[in-house]
Design a protein around this motif. Structure first.
Motif, PDB file in Angstrom:
ATOM      1  N   LEU A 145      27.402 -22.562   6.988  1.00 47.73           N
ATOM      2  CA  LEU A 145      28.379 -22.736   7.640  1.00 47.73           C
ATOM      3  C   LEU A 145      29.569 -23.133   7.030  1.00 47.73           C
ATOM      4  O   LEU A 145      29.939 -23.800   5.996  1.00 47.73           O
ATOM      5  N   TRP A 146      31.053 -21.916   7.377  1.00 47.62           N
ATOM      6  CA  TRP A 146      31.793 -21.702   6.236  1.00 47.62           C
ATOM      7  C   TRP A 146      32.978 -23.288   6.093  1.00 47.62           C
ATOM      8  O   TRP A 146      33.121 -23.333   7.444  1.00 47.62           O
ATOM      9  N   TYR A 147      32.980 -23.766   5.582  1.00 49.35           N
ATOM     10  CA  TYR A 147      33.781 -24.699   4.993  1.00 49.35           C
ATOM     11  C   TYR A 147      33.303 -26.167   5.288  1.00 49.35           C
ATOM     12  O   TYR A 147      34.147 -27.161   5.998  1.00 49.35           O
ATOM     13  N   VAL A 148      32.221 -25.785   6.014  1.00 50.09           N
ATOM     14  CA  VAL A 148      31.461 -27.618   6.851  1.00 50.09           C
ATOM     15  C   VAL A 148      30.904 -27.927   5.316  1.00 50.09           C
ATOM     16  O   VAL A 148      29.832 -27.405   4.962  1.00 50.09           O
ATOM     17  N   PRO A 149      30.708 -28.736   4.800  1.00 49.92           N
ATOM     18  CA  PRO A 149      30.397 -29.569   3.898  1.00 49.92           C
ATOM     19  C   PRO A 149      28.229 -29.835   3.914  1.00 49.92           C
ATOM     20  O   PRO A 149      28.667 -30.662   4.925  1.00 49.92           O
ATOM     21  N   GLU A 150      28.171 -29.120   3.174  1.00 45.88           N
ATOM     22  CA  GLU A 150      26.921 -29.522   3.709  1.00 45.88           C
ATOM     23  C   GLU A 150      26.148 -30.755   3.677  1.00 45.88           C
ATOM     24  O   GLU A 150      25.658 -31.679   4.452  1.00 45.88           O
ATOM     25  N   GLU A 151      26.850 -31.342   3.028  1.00 46.84           N
ATOM     26  CA  GLU A 151      26.607 -32.908   3.008  1.00 46.84           C
ATOM     27  C   GLU A 151      26.911 -34.151   3.703  1.00 46.84           C
ATOM     28  O   GLU A 151      26.445 -34.902   4.000  1.00 46.84           O
ATOM     29  N   SER A 152      27.973 -33.591   4.731  1.00 48.11           N
ATOM     30  CA  SER A 152      28.441 -34.561   5.762  1.00 48.11           C
ATOM     31  C   SER A 152      27.874 -33.362   7.040  1.00 48.11           C
ATOM     32  O   SER A 152      28.253 -34.119   8.099  1.00 48.11           O
ATOM     33  N   LEU A 153      26.616 -32.779   6.837  1.00 43.53           N
ATOM     34  CA  LEU A 153      26.548 -31.906   8.369  1.00 43.53           C
ATOM     35  C   LEU A 153      25.880 -32.567   9.589  1.00 43.53           C
ATOM     36  O   LEU A 153      26.099 -31.675  10.742  1.00 43.53           O
ATOM     37  N   ASP A 154      24.470 -33.715   9.068  1.00 42.73           N
ATOM     38  CA  ASP A 154      24.085 -34.483  10.494  1.00 42.73           C
ATOM     39  C   ASP A 154      25.162 -34.510  10.280  1.00 42.73           C
ATOM     40  O   ASP A 154      25.737 -35.213  11.822  1.00 42.73           O
ATOM     41  N   LYS A 155      26.087 -35.944   9.918  1.00 43.80           N
ATOM     42  CA  LYS A 155      27.132 -36.534  10.792  1.00 43.80           C
ATOM     43  C   LYS A 155      28.452 -36.086  11.776  1.00 43.80           C
ATOM     44  O   LYS A 155      28.637 -36.395  12.758  1.00 43.80           O
ATOM     45  N   ILE A 156      28.758 -35.122  10.826  1.00 45.88           N
ATOM     46  CA  ILE A 156      29.451 -33.964  11.686  1.00 45.88           C
ATOM     47  C   ILE A 156      29.040 -33.315  13.101  1.00 45.88           C
ATOM     48  O   ILE A 156      29.978 -33.093  14.144  1.00 45.88           O
ATOM     49  N   GLY A 157      27.721 -32.420  12.752  1.00 46.26           N
ATOM     50  CA  GLY A 157      26.726 -32.013  14.180  1.00 46.26           C
ATOM     51  C   GLY A 157      26.428 -33.038  15.577  1.00 46.26           C
ATOM     52  O   GLY A 157      26.652 -32.809  16.301  1.00 46.26           O
ATOM     53  N   LYS A 158      26.969 -34.821  14.501  1.00 40.09           N
ATOM     54  CA  LYS A 158      26.744 -35.671  15.671  1.00 40.09           C
ATOM     55  C   LYS A 158      27.877 -36.111  16.580  1.00 40.09           C
ATOM     56  O   LYS A 158      27.729 -36.273  18.279  1.00 40.09           O
TER      57      LYS A 158
END
Length: 344
Positions: A145-158
């Motif tokens: 996902l472009w410019y969406v940091p992988e390390e924060s993806l779970d938190k962002i998706g919630k």
């Protein structure tokens, strides 16, 4: 994150942000990166449940139409052209010289909250949550996902669901159609005069460019980017916009090498591929500025450079019919002025 050489690989230099690598386009010589002016959009306010299947095959279902969107810059600008305003955005917005990045399009940046910028991984999670988004929109590249940091993806998706559209390995008209599909799902009328005119103008600009190219048989066009140490020769078959130009009749130079997207060489090898016209990466946050490239002795000696046939490669305009149409027209003007006898 310096995506020219880092872990997104050399292809990242070209695809950049979701606008698009996909809707990448060429423009007249020079470095005018101001976006096309458009009227401020009025956001549609449909009611009822909402559902959309993105290009990852993920179906997002919400009890009501999303009203508060946070988008990567390119998608934000594309939706803006259809009358949908985001509340926040992330990704490249301004250039190091203070000008606007191409992918901002007609966005009124003063009306949007920036939760991230051009640096890879620059995404403020607290600011994002404070915007209480209903939906995040970005692009997807190699499942990333472009410019969406992988390390924060779970938190962002919630916080809110994520819709991602693909901008590589697709025909340019298909990319534009998918962004229109998203806009329609959000309440835009596909049969509106705005949409009909935008699509009609794109079709006409494409055919006009085809005609201009037909009048310049034999024109050799080379697409490049660069860093201070290396020159990057773009591979048209791997790049959405260049591939589309090829279908319109552009005679694009085809570099070699084993890698996708680019053949990379030292500046000493800048003369590897003769060309009548060089189109040069116009992004301010990724590529060596053209003004700096012109100072490189081996670049100065190229026939196209000496003939002043170097144009900005504006390949990150937003993926809307409106923005791409402008770039197609500019490209047609560039081609119409270009000589075909610079190299044999």
């Amino acid at each position: 994150m310096t995506r020219i050489n880092a872990n997104v690989s050399r292809r990242g230099l070209l695809l950049g942000a979701g606008a698009m690598a996909a809707a990448g386009l060429l423009a007249a010589c020079g470095d005018d990166t101001e976006p096309t002016t458009a009227s401020s959009p009025a956001k549609p306010k449909p009611t009822g449940p909402w559902s959309f299947t993105d290009d990852r095959g993920k179906t997002i279902s919400l009890p009501a139409y999303p009203q508060r969107l946070v988008c990567q810059t390119g998608p934000a600008a594309a939706l803006w052209d259809y009358g949908i305003a985001s509340v926040g955005l992330f990704g490249p917005q301004t250039r190091p010289d203070g000008g606007r990045e191409l992918e901002t399009g007609s966005l009124d940046l003063a009306k949007l909250t920036a939760i991230g910028g051009a640096e890879w991984g620059d995404f403020n999670l607290e600011q994002y949550a404070a915007l209480t988004p209903d939906l995040l929109v970005t692009t997807v590249f190699d499942d990333q996902l472009w410019y969406v940091p992988e390390e924060s993806l779970d938190k962002i998706g919630k916080i809110a669901p994520i819709a991602a559209l693909q901008v590589e390995s697709k025909n340019l008209p298909d990319v534009l159609a998918r962004f229109l599909d998203l806009a329609v799902s959000l309440g835009v009328d596909r049969e509106s005069e705005l949409v009909k005119k935008a699509k009609g103008d794109f079709d006409k600009a494409s055919e006009d460019l085809r005609g201009v190219l037909a009048a310049k048989p034999g024109l050799k066009v080379l697409a490049v980017s660069a860093t201070k140490d290396e020159i990057y020769f773009a591979k048209p078959k791997d790049v959405t916009d260049l591939d589309y130009f090829g279908t319109l009749g552009m005679g694009l130079v085809q570099p070699g090498g084993p890698d996708d997207y680019w053949e990379v060489a030292s500046w000493e090898k800048a003369d590897r591929y003769p060309a009548d016209l060089i189109i040069y990466d116009a992004r301010g946050y990724e590529a060596l500025p053209l003004a700096e490239a012109r100072k490189v002795p081996t670049f100065q000696k190229l026939p196209a450079v000496q003939a002043d046939q170097v144009a900005a490669w504006k390949h990150l305009v937003p993926p809307s019919y409106q923005q791409v149409t402008v770039a197609l027209k500019e490209m047609a003007e560039t081609i119409s002025r270009s000589r075909t006898d610079i190299v044999a």
